[in-house]
Write an enzyme that holds these catalytic residues in place. Structure first.
Site, PDB file in Angstrom:
ATOM      1  N   ASP A   1       2.983   1.995  -2.889  1.00 22.50           N
ATOM      2  CA  ASP A   1       2.561   2.259  -4.186  1.00 22.50           C
ATOM      3  C   ASP A   1       1.670   3.130  -4.797  1.00 22.50           C
ATOM      4  O   ASP A   1       2.239   4.186  -5.185  1.00 22.50           O
ATOM      5  CB  ASP A   1       2.733   1.252  -5.777  1.00 22.50           C
TER       6      ASP A   1
ATOM      7  N   TYR B   1     -10.459  -1.432  -0.450  1.00 21.35           N
ATOM      8  CA  TYR B   1      -9.411  -0.736  -1.191  1.00 21.35           C
ATOM      9  C   TYR B   1      -9.292   0.737  -1.660  1.00 21.35           C
ATOM     10  O   TYR B   1      -8.544   1.120  -0.992  1.00 21.35           O
ATOM     11  CB  TYR B   1      -9.163  -1.630  -2.423  1.00 21.35           C
TER      12      TYR B   1
ATOM     13  N   HIS C   1       0.998  -1.026   0.249  1.00 24.48           N
ATOM     14  CA  HIS C   1      -0.250  -0.286  -0.300  1.00 24.48           C
ATOM     15  C   HIS C   1       0.777   1.153   0.111  1.00 24.48           C
ATOM     16  O   HIS C   1       0.428   2.226   0.697  1.00 24.48           O
ATOM     17  CB  HIS C   1      -0.342  -0.210   1.335  1.00 24.48           C
TER      18      HIS C   1
ATOM     19  N   SER D   1      -5.340  -9.876 -11.980  1.00 29.80           N
ATOM     20  CA  SER D   1      -5.739  -9.357 -13.479  1.00 29.80           C
ATOM     21  C   SER D   1      -4.926  -8.418 -13.944  1.00 29.80           C
ATOM     22  O   SER D   1      -5.300  -8.402 -14.823  1.00 29.80           O
ATOM     23  CB  SER D   1      -6.832  -8.238 -11.979  1.00 29.80           C
TER      24      SER D   1
ATOM     25  N   SER E   1     -12.337 -17.701 -21.870  1.00 28.22           N
ATOM     26  CA  SER E   1     -10.407 -18.699 -20.820  1.00 28.22           C
ATOM     27  C   SER E   1     -11.083 -19.927 -20.766  1.00 28.22           C
ATOM     28  O   SER E   1     -12.277 -20.259 -20.198  1.00 28.22           O
ATOM     29  CB  SER E   1     -11.117 -17.337 -19.784  1.00 28.22           C
TER      30      SER E   1
ATOM     31  N   ASP F   1       1.263  -4.092  -9.331  1.00 26.07           N
ATOM     32  CA  ASP F   1       0.873  -5.530  -9.995  1.00 26.07           C
ATOM     33  C   ASP F   1       1.542  -5.272 -11.803  1.00 26.07           C
ATOM     34  O   ASP F   1       2.212  -6.476 -12.147  1.00 26.07           O
ATOM     35  CB  ASP F   1       0.307  -5.449  -9.780  1.00 26.07           C
TER      36      ASP F   1
ATOM     37  N   GLY G   1      -4.661 -12.860  -4.218  1.00 26.95           N
ATOM     38  CA  GLY G   1      -3.264 -11.684  -4.367  1.00 26.95           C
ATOM     39  C   GLY G   1      -2.222 -11.663  -4.784  1.00 26.95           C
ATOM     40  O   GLY G   1      -1.512 -11.087  -4.466  1.00 26.95           O
TER      41      GLY G   1
ATOM     42  N   SER H   1      -2.088 -11.353  -8.170  1.00 28.41           N
ATOM     43  CA  SER H   1      -1.741 -10.519  -9.255  1.00 28.41           C
ATOM     44  C   SER H   1      -2.627 -11.121 -10.591  1.00 28.41           C
ATOM     45  O   SER H   1      -1.344 -11.333 -11.497  1.00 28.41           O
ATOM     46  CB  SER H   1      -0.575  -9.526  -9.594  1.00 28.41           C
TER      47      SER H   1
ATOM     48  N   GLU I   1      -7.051  -1.009 -16.005  1.00 29.65           N
ATOM     49  CA  GLU I   1      -8.016  -1.554 -14.226  1.00 29.65           C
ATOM     50  C   GLU I   1      -8.325   0.186 -12.977  1.00 29.65           C
ATOM     51  O   GLU I   1      -9.488  -0.504 -13.117  1.00 29.65           O
ATOM     52  CB  GLU I   1      -6.121  -1.302 -13.164  1.00 29.65           C
TER      53      GLU I   1
HETATM   54  C1  GLA Z   1      -3.412  -4.440  -5.035  1.00 31.36           C
HETATM   55  C2  GLA Z   1      -3.172  -2.937  -6.190  1.00 31.36           C
HETATM   56  C3  GLA Z   1      -1.441  -2.673  -5.675  1.00 31.36           C
HETATM   57  C4  GLA Z   1      -0.839  -2.342  -4.829  1.00 31.36           C
HETATM   58  C5  GLA Z   1      -1.256  -3.419  -3.773  1.00 31.36           C
HETATM   59  C6  GLA Z   1      -0.970  -3.175  -1.591  1.00 31.36           C
HETATM   60  O1  GLA Z   1      -2.129  -5.471  -4.863  1.00 31.36           O
HETATM   61  O2  GLA Z   1      -3.253  -3.620  -7.151  1.00 31.36           O
HETATM   62  O3  GLA Z   1      -1.035  -1.622  -6.339  1.00 31.36           O
HETATM   63  O4  GLA Z   1      -1.918  -1.466  -3.694  1.00 31.36           O
HETATM   64  O5  GLA Z   1      -2.737  -4.210  -3.836  1.00 31.36           O
HETATM   65  O6  GLA Z   1       0.416  -3.081  -1.863  1.00 31.36           O
END
Ligand code: GLA
Length: 389
Positions: free
Chosen positions: A37, A225, A35, A131, A68, A175, A127, A129, A163
């Site tokens: 970025d 978020y 958190h 996406s 998919s 990500d 978590g 990534s 996104e």
């Molecule tokens: C998600 C978001 C990122 C980042 C993290 C937390 O993965 O896509 O951009 O903010 O949460 O670090």
């Protein structure tokens, strides 16, 4: 699934003779810097060996067809390349459609339609990534198929815009950047304020990066978020009444402590504190890694989890249970939640010889506390989005 099978599936599903090209884009694990970025701080992720793969070929008409193998129930999603729009019903396909929409908005010549077949082995909703990797797989495929010559660095920004503006999740750049720019054997120290970055060799000598999946699914779109981001931005605004800063990541701990009273709301003050301290921890951790001091690195990971739990409040009982179980094991240098939080994964540094016992004992403790069965993966740092031959 190998590229030959993916190509066969492409022919089967789309019923075309045209030979597709195959691309991939990896998921990521963030070692520290969570958190930070979108707060203009540093992150320290590496790309994983889990990927989204895509087989793609241009069409002669203007149709876009997406399928998919991970979401077969959704079937083939179709769109007109000239009229791409968000629709909740399109589900996962909003990610690739978002990337195509951003490319069109930026006036890249997508003069025909395209068939894209996706398959991924990144655990979904963990978590890691998945996406962002769909976005980057689409970006790299479009880049090559339409011969757009966009550098991967730029593709990461296109993915983030898809996104943020198309899917509506206000994520930072981490990500997409990790998925685009990953390098085998390295983590990436990225300054999200300036987007300058350097690769740090992951020389772990006898230590493994273990990803521990809580299997408590997280859905950032529906999670807090965007709220956390808004709270941090509001805290920044108040600090800016006195300080000439653009982002929380520009502050040292001392500067923050001397000015924190400018932030009225104690909750927002805690959010800002996390952003400032986590950024400094990340810089320090990268330095410790370079010095080969994995013990110090691990301790910074632990402190990161505590701050995400108490000040940023994005962990939740499953991530806390997993981290606590990890901390209690012999041979563990450090453990913390990774990614957006509210479920997903913990990342731990574990001595190689302790890995098997770790998995067994952590699973036992974690399941007893939460009722979920965890999964474990040993991570290796890999290259970013690319064409596969
Ligand atoms: C998600 C978001 C990122 C980042 C993290 C937390 O993965 O896509 O951009 O903010 O949460 O670090």
């Amino acid at each position: 699934m190998n590229t030959t099978t993916l190509k066969q599936k492409f022919a089967e599903i789309f019923g075309t003779q045209q030979a597709p090209r195959v691309f991939c884009a990896p998921g990521r694990v963030n070692l520290i810097g969570e958190h930070t970025d979108y707060n203009g701080g540093h992150v320290f992720p590496c790309a994983l060996s889990f990927n989204t793969y895509v087989a793609g070929a241009l069409r002669t008409d203007g149709q876009v067809r997406l399928y998919s193998l991970n979401f077969e129930k959704t079937g083939i999603i179709t769109a007109d390349i000239q009229h791409i729009a968000y629709d909740k019903k399109q589900d996962w396909a909003n990610y690739p459609l978002g990337v195509l929409a951003v490319l069109l908005k930026r006036e890249y010549p997508l003069h025909t339609g395209v068939d894209l077949l996706f398959w991924g082995d990144i655990p979904l909703g963990a978590g890691l990534s998945s996406s962002a990797s769909i976005e980057l797989a689409t970006g790299v495929a479009a880049n090559h198929l339409y011969d757009l010559r966009i550098p991967n660095f730029e593709l990461s920004k296109i993915g983030q815009e898809a996104e943020n503006k198309f899917v509506g999740m206000n994520s930072g750049i981490m990500d997409q950047f990790a998925s685009a720019m990953g390098k085998k054997g390295h983590a990436i120290l990225l300054d999200c304020n300036t987007l300058s970055y350097q690769y740090a060799p992951l020389d772990l000598r006898g230590v493994s990066i273990l990803i521990c999946n809580t299997n408590k699914p997280h859905n950032l779109i529906e999670s807090k978020y965007n709220e956390r981001r808004a709270q941090s931005e509001h805290a920044l605004k108040q600090l800016q009444s006195k300080l000439p800063i653009h982002a929380l990541g520009e502050l040292t701990e001392e500067e923050f402590e001397a000015n924190k009273q400018l932030i009225q709301d104690p909750v927002e003050r805690k959010r800002a504190k996390h952003a400032v301290y986590e950024n400094r921890r990340t810089l320090l951790a990268a330095q410790k890694l370079q010095q080969g001091d994995l013990k110090a690195f691990g301790q910074l990971m632990n402190a990161s989890h505590v701050s995400l739990r108490d000040d940023y409040e994005v962990t939740g009982q499953e991530l806390d249970a997993m981290a606590e179980a990890a901390w209690a094991q012999p041979g563990v240098l450090g453990a913390r939640m990774t990614g957006g939080g509210f479920g997903g994964c913990v990342v731990a540094l574990v001595q190689d010889e302790a890995v098997e016992a770790f998995k067994h004992d952590v699973a036992k403790l974690y399941t007893a506390r939460t009722g979920y069965m965890p999964d474990f993966y040993v991570a290796s740092a890999e290259d970013g989005a690319r064409e596969l031959n």
